[in-house]
Each structure stands twice: as structure tokens, then as C-alpha cells.
Design a protein around this motif. Structure first.
Motif, PDB file in Angstrom:
ATOM      1  N   UNK A  52       0.851  -1.185   0.000  1.00 38.67           N
ATOM      2  CA  UNK A  52       0.000   0.000   0.000  1.00 38.67           C
ATOM      3  C   UNK A  52       0.889   1.237   0.000  1.00 38.67           C
ATOM      4  N   UNK A  53       0.478   2.244  -0.740  1.00 35.34           N
ATOM      5  CA  UNK A  53       1.200   3.514  -0.803  1.00 35.34           C
ATOM      6  C   UNK A  53       0.210   4.652  -0.569  1.00 35.34           C
ATOM      7  N   UNK A  54       0.300   5.312   0.576  1.00 37.14           N
ATOM      8  CA  UNK A  54       1.267   5.115   1.671  1.00 37.14           C
ATOM      9  C   UNK A  54       0.854   3.976   2.590  1.00 37.14           C
ATOM     10  N   UNK A  55       1.807   3.397   3.353  1.00 36.43           N
ATOM     11  CA  UNK A  55       1.471   2.287   4.248  1.00 36.43           C
ATOM     12  C   UNK A  55       0.789   2.750   5.534  1.00 36.43           C
TER      13      UNK A  55
ATOM     14  N   UNK B  99      -9.160   4.018  14.825  1.00 36.29           N
ATOM     15  CA  UNK B  99      -8.053   3.375  14.124  1.00 36.29           C
ATOM     16  C   UNK B  99      -8.518   2.048  13.544  1.00 36.29           C
ATOM     17  N   UNK B 100      -8.063   1.733  12.333  1.00 35.09           N
ATOM     18  CA  UNK B 100      -8.427   0.486  11.666  1.00 35.09           C
ATOM     19  C   UNK B 100      -7.321   0.119  10.697  1.00 35.09           C
ATOM     20  N   UNK B 101      -7.530  -0.967   9.970  1.00 37.14           N
ATOM     21  CA  UNK B 101      -6.525  -1.452   9.015  1.00 37.14           C
ATOM     22  C   UNK B 101      -7.187  -1.676   7.662  1.00 37.14           C
ATOM     23  N   UNK B 102      -6.427  -1.399   6.644  1.00 39.57           N
ATOM     24  CA  UNK B 102      -6.821  -1.693   5.262  1.00 39.57           C
ATOM     25  C   UNK B 102      -5.987  -2.888   4.827  1.00 39.57           C
ATOM     26  N   UNK B 103      -6.651  -4.043   4.567  1.00 41.33           N
ATOM     27  CA  UNK B 103      -5.933  -5.307   4.403  1.00 41.33           C
ATOM     28  C   UNK B 103      -6.314  -5.972   3.094  1.00 41.33           C
TER      29      UNK B 103
ATOM     30  N   UNK C   2       2.405 -16.500  -7.790  1.00 43.96           N
ATOM     31  CA  UNK C   2       2.415 -16.374  -6.337  1.00 43.96           C
ATOM     32  C   UNK C   2       2.608 -14.925  -5.935  1.00 43.96           C
ATOM     33  N   UNK C   3       1.781 -14.478  -4.976  1.00 44.64           N
ATOM     34  CA  UNK C   3       1.853 -13.114  -4.473  1.00 44.64           C
ATOM     35  C   UNK C   3       1.731 -13.138  -2.955  1.00 44.64           C
ATOM     36  N   UNK C   4       2.332 -12.131  -2.289  1.00 43.04           N
ATOM     37  CA  UNK C   4       2.200 -11.978  -0.850  1.00 43.04           C
ATOM     38  C   UNK C   4       1.366 -10.735  -0.566  1.00 43.04           C
ATOM     39  N   UNK C   5       0.697 -10.729   0.599  1.00 46.24           N
ATOM     40  CA  UNK C   5      -0.268  -9.704   0.910  1.00 46.24           C
ATOM     41  C   UNK C   5       0.355  -8.454   1.507  1.00 46.24           C
ATOM     42  N   UNK C   6      -0.564  -7.516   1.875  1.00 44.51           N
ATOM     43  CA  UNK C   6      -0.106  -6.259   2.442  1.00 44.51           C
ATOM     44  C   UNK C   6      -1.173  -5.715   3.380  1.00 44.51           C
ATOM     45  N   UNK C   7      -0.776  -4.731   4.240  1.00 39.18           N
ATOM     46  CA  UNK C   7      -1.693  -4.122   5.175  1.00 39.18           C
ATOM     47  C   UNK C   7      -1.250  -2.690   5.414  1.00 39.18           C
ATOM     48  N   UNK C   8      -2.256  -1.790   5.527  1.00 39.12           N
ATOM     49  CA  UNK C   8      -1.986  -0.372   5.800  1.00 39.12           C
ATOM     50  C   UNK C   8      -2.721   0.016   7.065  1.00 39.12           C
ATOM     51  N   UNK C   9      -2.071   0.861   7.880  1.00 42.32           N
ATOM     52  CA  UNK C   9      -2.673   1.368   9.116  1.00 42.32           C
ATOM     53  C   UNK C   9      -3.393   2.677   8.813  1.00 42.32           C
ATOM     54  N   UNK C  10      -4.608   2.815   9.345  1.00 41.82           N
ATOM     55  CA  UNK C  10      -5.438   3.968   9.031  1.00 41.82           C
ATOM     56  C   UNK C  10      -5.963   4.565  10.335  1.00 41.82           C
ATOM     57  N   UNK C  11      -5.777   5.905  10.478  1.00 39.62           N
ATOM     58  CA  UNK C  11      -6.258   6.612  11.661  1.00 39.62           C
ATOM     59  C   UNK C  11      -7.143   7.763  11.201  1.00 39.62           C
ATOM     60  N   UNK C  12      -8.329   7.853  11.735  1.00 43.82           N
ATOM     61  CA  UNK C  12      -9.273   8.933  11.416  1.00 43.82           C
ATOM     62  C   UNK C  12      -9.433   9.784  12.668  1.00 43.82           C
ATOM     63  N   UNK C  13      -9.147  11.078  12.591  1.00 43.45           N
ATOM     64  CA  UNK C  13      -9.209  11.997  13.739  1.00 43.45           C
ATOM     65  C   UNK C  13     -10.442  12.898  13.646  1.00 43.45           C
TER      66      UNK C  13
END
Length: 476
Positions: free
Chosen positions: A345-348, A446-450, A465-476
């Protein structure tokens, strides 16, 4: 398209054909019984001829006198007092003794055969077309010869055996029959306005039944039963148990009339079946759109060691000859290993204000000969809302157009995206953004985009074959 093709293939087959044997039997029985002596019930009494009086008549002519007498049955009042029993004649009719038994039994049998296609109505009519006057007519007026048929219209009714059958062939060599069976006849005629009109007796059955091939179905119960008993004789003596046979006569009539139908269906051309028509086509669910053909798993091959697993069904395959993008199933994410592609993910890490709109790129790194990229992402629907999905540019780096298909379920926070290069185009390699996701922040926390499921396919639709990713998300 795959579902439409399967539906057309299942329907585009020759229709089954059914031969129906119909037996129509009308059983009429009239039993008459007459027994006893019919005694005279009247006596005639008249005067004897010698009681007749004679009235003389005299005719006078020139030189001759002639006297004649005229007979008459008239009596004067003074002659009545001198009458006795010898002056009367009594006439008694003869008695008749009858012992008669009549028991006729009549059967009218018709055995036609009807051949019809599946779902097509077949009609059979055996009998006559009887004219029946309709409309208005005008009888003769004042002796003027006006034909009563001048203003009369006629319609013709089918009288006899009328059969309408619509067969429907089911699996397991069973047939449904929607039928109308009608047996009618002209019983009498009545005069209406000077025109003789027929009275038509009718027996009719309308129903729908389901039978097996060759099964016999008997339809009966349309029966008329009429009994008549008449007693003639001398009153009083006709009711005495023993003497009633000498002074009375009994007439008994028992009439029975029954219609019986017999139906026997025969499937002479069954429905066409194929192995492909019985195979299931699994299209997944709304949250996991996949397309694969499933087949029965074969048993363990002969000679294999006990306990060895049986060969599995066919892996997911694209529909041969199809054009355009395919919703191929996302593969299970592979662990990080050498030579495997990677999602990022961009940005992570993201920190956004409530009510704002932001974008996240789904990157693919280390992909070789990539043709299609299907991924499934999960997000928190209470914090963010998907606004748009657009092409990231990785699959269109050589200028080819990319087909982008996505499905979003906001109730569960599940997003499925498939990006595919055009048919006939080769794969691409390298690193870049596959898709760009646009979200709107709607709840703090706070949550995650996975990426929960993802993969890549080469032009032969073989998995990469592919490997996964996860992004951290904070909403203020």
C-alpha cells in the motif's frame, strides 16, 4: 456470459415426444323386469238389441200404400219398469299374464392414439358437428309464407368424443398430462319457435395428472343410475302378498350408463441429456465473485495405497473463447518467499481528518509476465467509505487499455477488484500501482486496510504467487 451459454445449451435441445393411448368405454345396461297378471280394470254394459223399439212409417202413393219400420234404442219411461237382467249385455276385457326379463349390456369402445411434443397441445375429435340455431328468427305471419330460417344463424357443436391433452416430460421418465376429456351425444330434440333444436348430453373431465412411462390410469365415476318401478292392478287386491300376482302386474326398469377413460403414456423420444448439462457451474457469492466448473471427484485410483487422497476437481479455469475481462478467483496469498511478487500500500500509514477524501495506491512489486490482477480488500465500513476505483498504470505501461471491474459491499467492508489487460496482449513485468482507491473518512478511530485475498495471472491464466499487504489507518 457463461451462465447465459449454459442456459441456452440446456434449452436448445430437441423436444421429447409422447404417445398417449386413450381408451374410451361407455357401458350401458338396461334391466327390465315385468311379472304378474294384468286383470281387466273396466266393464262395459249395454242393452240387448231386442229392447229396441220400432217406429212405423207410412208412405202413400197413387194406388199403393207402403208401411216400413225404423229401429231405435230409445226407451220410453213406461218400458224401464219392465227391464230385467236378461235385457242387458255385459262386456269384460280379457286378462293378460306376463313374465318378462330383459337384460341387455352394451359397450362402445374407442381406442385412439395421440402423439404430441413436449408442451404442445394435441386435439382429437371423433363424432359429428351438430348445427344449433342462434340469433333471431321470425315465424310466418298471417298466412304469408315467411321461412322461419330467414333471420336465423347457426353454429356447429362438436358432439362425440373430444380429447385435448398437453404432455410435459420430466426427469425419471415421468409425464404430466393436462387434459380435457369430453363425451357428448344428442339425446333428444325440442321445438323452439318452430325450429327443432338438439338437446346434448355431456360428460366431461378436466384435470392434470402425473404418470410414469407405461403406467395405466383409469378415470371412471361418471355414472348414471336410474331405477323405475310401476304397479298396475285392482286396488286392494294388488297389495295382498299372495293375490297380488293374480290381480296386479309389476314393471321394474333399472338403467345404468357409465363412462370410463383409460390413459397410458409412452415416451418415444426422451429429453436429451449430456454430462455438461448436469455439471454445476459455481459462480460464488456476492462477496466472492468467482467462476469455475465443478465436477464429481473421482474415486481413488486402483492400485493406490489405502488412505491416499482422491484426485481433486478441476481448478478454476477461464471460459474458452470468451472475450473481455474475466472475474477470475483471487488466489490465496503466499508467504514471503524468494521469487514471489508482493502487494504493497502507498502510503502504508494514513492519518486523515473526519469528512476528508484521500487516496491509496495498491502496488505490485516483483511481478513477472502479469496479465490480470484480482484482489480482495477489507476495510472498516464505520470509518471509511469507498468513493472510486481507478487504474493505477502498472498494467497499461505499454499503452494497452485495461478493463477494471470492481464490486463493493459496504455492509461488510469487502471490496473486490480485478484489473485485466485486453485479450491477445502479453503480460508486463516490474513494479507499479495496479489500482488507485479513493475513500472518504466518516468516523473517528483506528483500523486497518488489508488485502485478504489476492493474486496475479499470466496470459495463460496460470496463477502467479503473491504476498499480501496491510496499511494502518487513523481517522481523527
Amino acid at each position: 456470459m457463461a451462465l447465459a451459454q449454459k442456459l441456452v445449451d440446456d434449452l436448445d435441445k430437441a423436444k421429447p415426444e409422447v404417445l398417449i393411448e386413450v381408451a374410451v368405454m361407455q357401458v350401458s345396461r338396461d334391466k327390465a323386469h315385468t311379472l304378474g297378471i294384468n286383470p281387466p280394470t273396466s266393464v262395459s254394459v249395454q242393452l240387448q238389441n231386442n229392447i229396441n223399439t220400432t217406429t212405423p212409417t207410412t208412405t202413400t202413393t197413387t194406388g199403393t200404400t207402403t208401411t216400413s219400420s225404423t229401429g231405435s234404442t230409445g226407451l220410453s219411461l213406461n218400458q224401464i219398469a219392465s227391464l230385467n237382467a236378461t235385457d242387458f249385455q255385459v262386456t269384460i276385457p280379457q286378462a293378460t299374464a306376463t313374465a318378462l326379463l330383459s337384460d341387455p349390456d352394451t359397450k362402445i369402445i374407442q381406442n385412439p392414439q395421440i402423439r404430441a411434443l413436449d408442451g404442445q397441445k394435441a386435439t382429437l375429435k371423433i363424432g359429428d358437428r351438430v348445427p344449433v340455431a342462434t340469433g333471431s328468427f321470425q315465424p310466418g305471419i298471417g298466412g304469408v309464407g315467411i321461412n322461419p330460417l330467414v333471420n336465423t344463424q347457426f353454429q356447429y357443436l362438436d358432439v362425440g368424443v373430444n380429447i385435448d391433452i398437453t404432455p410435459r416430460v420430466h426427469a425419471g421418465r415421468e409425464v404430466s398430462l393436462k387434459m380435457s376429456l369430453d363425451v357428448s351425444a344428442v339425446t333428444s330434440y325440442v321445438s323452439i319457435g318452430g325450429i327443432s333444436q338438439p338437446v346434448i348430453g355431456q360428460r366431461k373431465i378436466e384435470h392434470e395428472i402425473r404418470l410414469k412411462d407405461g403406467e395405466v390410469n383409469l378415470l371412471g365415476g361418471i355414472m348414471e343410475d336410474q331405477q323405475t318401478r310401476a304397479l298396475t292392478g285392482i286396488p286392494g287386491l294388488a297389495q295382498i302378498p299372495i293375490l297380488k300376482y293374480l290381480f296386479s302386474q309389476t314393471n321394474t326398469d333399472h338403467s345404468q350408463n357409465e363412462i370410463v377413460f383409460v390413459l397410458i403414456p409412452h415416451i418415444i423420444r426422451g429429453p436429451e441429456g449430456s454430462h455438461a448439462g448436469s455439471d454445476m457451474l459455481d459462480v460464488g457469492t456476492a462477496n466472492a465473485l468467482v467462476l469455475r466448473r465443478t465436477s464429481v471427484k473421482p474415486s481413488t485410483p486402483a492400485g493406490a495405497p489405502a488412505g491416499s487422497p482422491a484426485p481433486q476437481g478441476n481448478p478454476p479455469q477461464p471460459i474458452p473463447g470468451s472475450q473481455g475481462p474475466q472475474n477470475v478467483p483471487p488466489a490465496q496469498l503466499a508467504p514471503n518467499q524468494a521469487g514471489a511478487g508482493t502487494f504493497m500500500f502507498d502510503p502504508p500509514t494514513l492519518s486523515e481528518a473526519k469528512g476528508s477524501t484521500f487516496t491509496v495506491n495498491v502496488l505490485l512489486s516483483g511481478g513477472q509476465n502479469v496479465y490480470s490482477v484480482p484482489v480482495q480488500l477489507n476495510y472498516d465500513p464505520n470509518q471509511v467509505q469507498l468513493v472510486n476505483v481507478s487504474n493505477g498504470g502498472f498494467l497499461s505501461q505499454d499503452g494497452q487499455a485495461v478493463a477494471l471491474v470492481h464490486r463493493d459491499d459496504p455492509s461488510t467492508g469487502t471490496l473486490q477488484v480485478t484489473a485485466t489487460r485486453p485479450p491477445g496482449a502479453g503480460g508486463v513485468s516490474g513494479q507499479g500501482a495496479v489500482v488507485t482507491l479513493t475513500f472518504m473518512a466518516k468516523g473517528t478511530g483506528q483500523s486497518a486496510l488489508t488485502i485478504t485475498r489476492g493474486g496475479a495471472r499470466d496470459p495463460a491464466m496460470q496463477p502467479i504467487a503473491m504476498s499480501g499487504a496491510q496499511a494502518a489507518l487513523t481517522i481523527q
